[in-house]
Design an enzyme around this catalytic site. Structure first.
Site, short mmCIF file in Angstrom:
data_model
loop_
_atom_site.label_atom_id
_atom_site.label_comp_id
_atom_site.label_asym_id
_atom_site.label_seq_id
_atom_site.Cartn_x
_atom_site.Cartn_y
_atom_site.Cartn_z
N TYR A 158 46.56 -17.41 -42.93
CA TYR A 158 46.87 -18.08 -44.22
C TYR A 158 47.64 -19.38 -43.95
O TYR A 158 47.52 -20.36 -44.68
CB TYR A 158 47.64 -17.12 -45.13
CG TYR A 158 47.53 -17.48 -46.59
CD1 TYR A 158 46.29 -17.46 -47.24
CD2 TYR A 158 48.65 -17.84 -47.33
CE1 TYR A 158 46.18 -17.80 -48.58
CE2 TYR A 158 48.54 -18.17 -48.68
CZ TYR A 158 47.30 -18.15 -49.29
OH TYR A 158 47.21 -18.49 -50.62
N LYS A 165 52.25 -22.22 -50.74
CA LYS A 165 52.57 -21.23 -51.79
C LYS A 165 54.09 -21.04 -51.91
O LYS A 165 54.59 -20.82 -53.02
CB LYS A 165 51.88 -19.90 -51.52
CG LYS A 165 50.36 -19.92 -51.69
CD LYS A 165 49.89 -20.36 -53.06
CE LYS A 165 48.39 -20.13 -53.26
NZ LYS A 165 47.87 -20.86 -54.44
P1 NAD Z 1 38.26 -21.28 -56.42
O1 NAD Z 1 37.67 -21.97 -55.25
O2 NAD Z 1 37.33 -20.74 -57.44
O3 NAD Z 1 39.34 -22.20 -57.15
C1 NAD Z 1 40.09 -23.19 -56.48
C2 NAD Z 1 40.01 -24.43 -57.34
O4 NAD Z 1 40.83 -25.48 -56.82
C3 NAD Z 1 38.60 -24.98 -57.45
O5 NAD Z 1 38.19 -25.06 -58.80
C4 NAD Z 1 38.69 -26.36 -56.84
O6 NAD Z 1 37.83 -27.32 -57.45
C5 NAD Z 1 40.16 -26.68 -57.13
N1 NAD Z 1 40.66 -27.81 -56.34
C6 NAD Z 1 40.72 -27.93 -54.99
N2 NAD Z 1 41.16 -29.16 -54.66
C7 NAD Z 1 41.39 -29.82 -55.83
C8 NAD Z 1 41.84 -31.14 -56.16
N3 NAD Z 1 42.15 -32.05 -55.21
N4 NAD Z 1 41.94 -31.48 -57.48
C9 NAD Z 1 41.63 -30.59 -58.45
N5 NAD Z 1 41.19 -29.34 -58.20
C10 NAD Z 1 41.07 -28.97 -56.89
O7 NAD Z 1 39.14 -20.08 -55.80
P2 NAD Z 1 40.22 -19.10 -56.46
O8 NAD Z 1 40.38 -18.00 -55.47
O9 NAD Z 1 39.84 -18.79 -57.85
O10 NAD Z 1 41.56 -19.96 -56.41
C11 NAD Z 1 42.37 -20.19 -57.55
C12 NAD Z 1 43.83 -20.01 -57.21
O11 NAD Z 1 44.08 -18.63 -56.94
C13 NAD Z 1 44.31 -20.77 -55.97
O12 NAD Z 1 45.62 -21.25 -56.21
C14 NAD Z 1 44.36 -19.68 -54.92
O13 NAD Z 1 45.26 -19.97 -53.87
C15 NAD Z 1 44.86 -18.53 -55.77
N6 NAD Z 1 44.71 -17.19 -55.17
C16 NAD Z 1 43.50 -16.74 -54.79
C17 NAD Z 1 43.38 -15.48 -54.24
C18 NAD Z 1 42.04 -14.96 -53.79
O14 NAD Z 1 42.01 -13.98 -53.06
N7 NAD Z 1 40.94 -15.55 -54.20
C19 NAD Z 1 44.53 -14.67 -54.08
C20 NAD Z 1 45.76 -15.15 -54.48
C21 NAD Z 1 45.86 -16.44 -55.04
#
Ligand code: NAD
Length: 258
Positions: A158, A165
């Site tokens: 990570y 984070k």
């Molecule tokens: P995802 O890829 O669907 O979403 C990530 C989003 O970030 C995308 O829509 C992407 O376009 C956007 N992004 C990236 N760079 C960008 C920029 N420069 N400007 C604007 N937007 C930008 O994946 P997700 O898993 O739904 O992620 C959403 C959030 O959830 C993130 O913060 C991720 O760290 C967090 N998260 C995810 C998980 C998991 O297991 N998937 C677990 C805990 C936290």
């Protein structure tokens, strides 16, 4: 249930139907909210427009959170669409270079360290600042962001995203203090692993998932809808006295010592 009837929400971070932001958006729409969306990059524009139209969104607009001018334009468009008011903000945006989500954290170069922190943490500060006057005009508001346990403990692979984070988690608390006097709440949901586009770029994600299910007290996976329900709670008036906190949607994984 229509906890969000008459509420206006801006959702940042939908890339496709698997995105956590989309699960949150659907839940808010089901409960009566009106939704605006931002997306990053032409590649996903079609996806996001299609999803947004399925919930009758009045505004879908590009936003790269690295650019102050994008943020300024987006919140201007939101103000125009909704008479200068905004009730809810969903921040579900993160990025780190794929090469920094494998190997050693120690080897993260300076530019990509700041890139991860900029997109994944500073963007919340910038968006909250831009949302503040619109939420104040609405008589208060609620902001939710997405975090992960890798910001509190070292989770192999990570890496720099964990550091981002940690910055995000601290930002939630400082924003909660600043914005609380205008009745704007700021909280985070800490999710267990969910298979999304962003998750796919983490080396060893499959291994993380299998360890998770073995160690989590509930011994099962979570899904994006679980996160949607938790975020909806934090965004709703049910959580009117909850701010500066993290709600874990991880089948209890964070409670374990091994
Ligand atoms: P995802 O890829 O669907 O979403 C990530 C989003 O970030 C995308 O829509 C992407 O376009 C956007 N992004 C990236 N760079 C960008 C920029 N420069 N400007 C604007 N937007 C930008 O994946 P997700 O898993 O739904 O992620 C959403 C959030 O959830 C993130 O913060 C991720 O760290 C967090 N998260 C995810 C998980 C998991 O297991 N998937 C677990 C805990 C936290």
């Amino acid at each position: 249930m229509s906890r969000f009837a008459g509420k206006r929400a801006l959702v940042m971070g939908v890339a496709n139907k698997r995105s956590i932001a989309w699960a949150i958006a659907r839940r808010l729409a089901d409960e009566g909210a009106e939704l605006a969306f931002t997306f990053q990059g032409e590649r996903i524009e079609g996806n996001v427009r299609e999803l947004a139209s399925s919930v009758g969104s009045p505004l879908v607009t590009p936003c790269d959170v690295r650019a102050d001018e994008d943020l300024e334009r987006v919140f201007g468009e939101v103000a125009e669409a909704w008479d200068g008011r905004l009730d809810l903000l969903v921040h579900s945006v993160a990025f780190a270079a794929a090469e920094d989500l494998e190997g050693r954290f120690t080897d993260t170069p300076r530019d990509r360290f700041w890139l991860a922190v900029d997109i994944s943490a500073y963007s919340l500060v910038a968006a909250a600042r831009a949302a503040e006057p619109l939420m104040a005009a609405a008589g208060g508001g609620s902001i939710v962001t997405m975090t992960y346990l890798g910001g509190e403990r070292a989770v192999p692979h990570y890496n720099v995203m964990g550091v981002a984070k940690a910055t995000l988690d601290a930002s939630v608390k400082y924003l909660a203090w600043d914005l609380g006097e205008r009745d704007i709440r700021v909280n985070a949901v800490s999710a267990g692993p969910v298979r999304t586009l962003a998750a796919r770029s983490i080396a060893g994600f499959t291994e993380m998932e299998s360890m998770f299910v073995e160690r989590a007290p509930l011994r099962r996976h979570i899904d994006a809808d679980d996160v949607g329900a938790a975020a909806a709670y934090l965004l709703s008036d049910d959580a009117k006295n909850v701010t500066g906190t993290t709600l874990y949607v991880d089948a209890g994984y964070h409670a374990m010592g091994m």
